[in-house]
Design a protein around this motif. Structure first.
Motif, PDB file in Angstrom:
ATOM      1  N   LEU A 111      32.475  42.770  54.944  1.00  0.00           N
ATOM      2  CA  LEU A 111      32.180  42.528  53.536  1.00  0.00           C
ATOM      3  C   LEU A 111      33.201  43.208  52.620  1.00  0.00           C
ATOM      4  O   LEU A 111      33.657  42.603  51.635  1.00  0.00           O
ATOM      5  N   VAL A 112      33.556  44.438  52.908  1.00  0.00           N
ATOM      6  CA  VAL A 112      34.510  45.148  52.054  1.00  0.00           C
ATOM      7  C   VAL A 112      35.868  44.443  52.030  1.00  0.00           C
ATOM      8  O   VAL A 112      36.415  44.181  50.950  1.00  0.00           O
ATOM      9  N   PRO A 113      36.456  44.104  53.192  1.00  0.00           N
ATOM     10  CA  PRO A 113      37.724  43.352  53.139  1.00  0.00           C
ATOM     11  C   PRO A 113      37.588  42.010  52.423  1.00  0.00           C
ATOM     12  O   PRO A 113      38.532  41.573  51.744  1.00  0.00           O
ATOM     13  N   ALA A 114      36.423  41.350  52.565  1.00  0.00           N
ATOM     14  CA  ALA A 114      36.223  40.068  51.895  1.00  0.00           C
ATOM     15  C   ALA A 114      36.229  40.250  50.381  1.00  0.00           C
ATOM     16  O   ALA A 114      36.787  39.422  49.648  1.00  0.00           O
ATOM     17  N   CYS A 115      35.612  41.311  49.899  1.00  0.00           N
ATOM     18  CA  CYS A 115      35.607  41.588  48.457  1.00  0.00           C
ATOM     19  C   CYS A 115      37.015  41.894  47.951  1.00  0.00           C
ATOM     20  O   CYS A 115      37.415  41.428  46.879  1.00  0.00           O
ATOM     21  N   VAL A 116      37.749  42.695  48.721  1.00  0.00           N
ATOM     22  CA  VAL A 116      39.122  43.037  48.339  1.00  0.00           C
ATOM     23  C   VAL A 116      39.978  41.775  48.305  1.00  0.00           C
ATOM     24  O   VAL A 116      40.757  41.548  47.361  1.00  0.00           O
ATOM     25  N   LEU A 117      39.833  40.934  49.327  1.00  0.00           N
ATOM     26  CA  LEU A 117      40.611  39.697  49.396  1.00  0.00           C
ATOM     27  C   LEU A 117      40.249  38.755  48.251  1.00  0.00           C
ATOM     28  O   LEU A 117      41.139  38.097  47.679  1.00  0.00           O
ATOM     29  N   ALA A 118      38.965  38.683  47.904  1.00  0.00           N
ATOM     30  CA  ALA A 118      38.540  37.816  46.796  1.00  0.00           C
ATOM     31  C   ALA A 118      39.194  38.245  45.495  1.00  0.00           C
ATOM     32  O   ALA A 118      39.659  37.405  44.708  1.00  0.00           O
ATOM     33  N   GLY A 119      39.239  39.543  45.253  1.00  0.00           N
ATOM     34  CA  GLY A 119      39.880  40.038  44.036  1.00  0.00           C
ATOM     35  C   GLY A 119      41.369  39.752  44.022  1.00  0.00           C
ATOM     36  O   GLY A 119      41.927  39.353  42.990  1.00  0.00           O
ATOM     37  N   PHE A 120      42.016  39.939  45.167  1.00  0.00           N
ATOM     38  CA  PHE A 120      43.460  39.688  45.242  1.00  0.00           C
ATOM     39  C   PHE A 120      43.769  38.213  45.027  1.00  0.00           C
ATOM     40  O   PHE A 120      44.700  37.858  44.291  1.00  0.00           O
ATOM     41  N   LEU A 121      42.989  37.331  45.652  1.00  0.00           N
ATOM     42  CA  LEU A 121      43.247  35.895  45.530  1.00  0.00           C
ATOM     43  C   LEU A 121      42.975  35.398  44.115  1.00  0.00           C
ATOM     44  O   LEU A 121      43.743  34.583  43.581  1.00  0.00           O
ATOM     45  N   ALA A 122      41.893  35.871  43.496  1.00  0.00           N
ATOM     46  CA  ALA A 122      41.576  35.432  42.136  1.00  0.00           C
ATOM     47  C   ALA A 122      42.665  35.850  41.162  1.00  0.00           C
ATOM     48  O   ALA A 122      43.138  35.048  40.344  1.00  0.00           O
ATOM     49  N   GLY A 123      43.077  37.105  41.234  1.00  0.00           N
ATOM     50  CA  GLY A 123      44.159  37.563  40.370  1.00  0.00           C
ATOM     51  C   GLY A 123      45.470  36.870  40.695  1.00  0.00           C
ATOM     52  O   GLY A 123      46.248  36.544  39.791  1.00  0.00           O
ATOM     53  N   GLY A 124      45.710  36.606  41.992  1.00  0.00           N
ATOM     54  CA  GLY A 124      46.944  35.952  42.398  1.00  0.00           C
ATOM     55  C   GLY A 124      47.036  34.520  41.902  1.00  0.00           C
ATOM     56  O   GLY A 124      48.100  34.078  41.444  1.00  0.00           O
ATOM     57  N   ILE A 125      45.932  33.793  41.995  1.00  0.00           N
ATOM     58  CA  ILE A 125      45.924  32.413  41.497  1.00  0.00           C
ATOM     59  C   ILE A 125      46.148  32.389  39.997  1.00  0.00           C
ATOM     60  O   ILE A 125      46.920  31.565  39.482  1.00  0.00           O
TER      61      ILE A 125
END
Length: 346
Positions: free
Chosen positions: A98-112
């Motif tokens: 869950l923690v890596p998924a949350c981190v990845l979600a934030g990175f992808l949203a900001g990246g897009i």
């Protein structure tokens, strides 16, 4: 030059302090003693420096590619909201997923969100400064709209994330940091700094990004895709800004809240400038601005308005920009002199 800029800002700040009838040495000493006189104060500095490292790296990465990312504020907002959404929507996952998924979600949203102005720049030639400024307003309005829909009761924040999505505070490892919100996202920020350094100076992609930043025409002639580098740089910059939510959402509050940023995205520009767009310098600059931010209460207690902190920050930026311009002009004159000497010798 950054060190000279800090000293010059403190000197100018001393004039303001004397103007209100206070002793500059006593005021500055009170700020340092209150900030670094206890582990709680140190923890507060580290907590406030953590998001500035993310946004400073975001701005610096774009700078190295010849781009000006003023959209870190919007990128971190969307990234933080995505981090909170993942912490709620994926609550059934174990913590190690869950923690890596949350981190990845934030990175992808900001990246897009960062890649959009990069794409417009690459394909249509629309200047990224205008795009990122406009997209800041869109991102803030969009996040506020979403929060209003899913807000808990009359609050201005989302539902709390799952307990498994929370990351520990440093006080769990070092009890002396008790009561301070500094958390393991600090280690993520430092790792991001190492990652940006490795990307820019140790990989072919980083070489291409820096080449485009130095001279896009020469880079294109050498076979480097300027369009790809532009989109990639802005996307990665947006992703770094999106990681800011890890500090606030996963490590502190446990939810996304309206107005939590307080201009961290824009402050990242100052951090990148003072840090000379280098990860190591950005970490040091973030610690300086974190110290100033935490020391405002101590300054206010001495009878000096706490707005002095904003004055010091602004003066630092002015001195850095001016000194950089003067230094660049000096280098240009040196090159012209050398070229003239070579021509005369020939």
């Amino acid at each position: 030059m950054p060190f000279a800029a800090v000293l010059a800002s403190l000197a100018v700040g001393a004039i303001f302090i004397m103007a209100v009838g206070r002793n500059p040495v006593q005021v500055y000493w009170a700020m340092l003693a209150d900030t670094f006189g206890s582990m709680y104060g140190v923890g507060q500095v580290l907590f406030k420096a953590t998001p500035l490292i993310f946004t400073g790296l975001s701005v610096a990465l774009a700078f190295r590619t010849g781009l000006f990312n003023i959209g870190a504020e919007g990128q971190l907002y969307l990234g933080s909201l995505a981090t909170a959404w993942a912490g709620v929507a994926l609550s059934g996952l174990p913590a190690f997923l869950l923690v890596p998924a949350c981190v990845l979600a934030g990175f992808l949203a900001g990246g897009i969100w960062g890649a959009i102005p990069g794409l417009l720049k690459a394909k249509l030639g629309v200047h990224e400064v205008i795009n990122t400024i406009m997209m800041n307003f869109i991102a803030l309005a969009l996040c506020n709209y979403v929060v209003q829909i899913i807000a808990v009761s009359e609050t201005v924040h989302t539902n709390p994330i799952a307990a498994a999505a929370r990351i520990p505070r440093l006080s769990a490892l070092m009890p002396s940091f008790a009561a301070s919100p500094v958390n393991l996202s600090l280690l993520l920020a430092l790792a991001a700094g190492v990652g940006v350094w490795w990307l820019l100076w140790k990989t072919p992609l980083g070489y291409e990004l820096r080449a485009v930043g130095l001279n896009p025409h020469a880079a294109r002639y050498a076979g480097i895709s300027v369009e790809f580098s532009t989109v990639a740089s802005m996307g990665l910059a947006g992703g770094l800004a999106g990681l800011t939510g890890v500090n606030f959402v996963l490590g502190y509050k446990g939810y996304f809240e309206q107005g939590f940023s307080e201009g961290i995205g824009f402050m990242g520009i100052a951090v990148a400038l003072l840090g000379r767009n280098h990860p190591a310098g950005i970490v040091l600059a973030a610690l300086l601005f974190g110290t100033l931010s935490e020391g405002r209460l101590a300054i206010n207690a001495t009878g000096v308005p706490k707005e002095l902190v904003e004055i010091l920050q602004a003066i630092i930026i002015i001195f850095v920009v001016v000194s950089s311009t003067v230094f660049e002009e000096y280098l240009v004159r040196l090159r012209r002199r050398d070229d003239l000497q070579v021509a005369q010798a020939a």
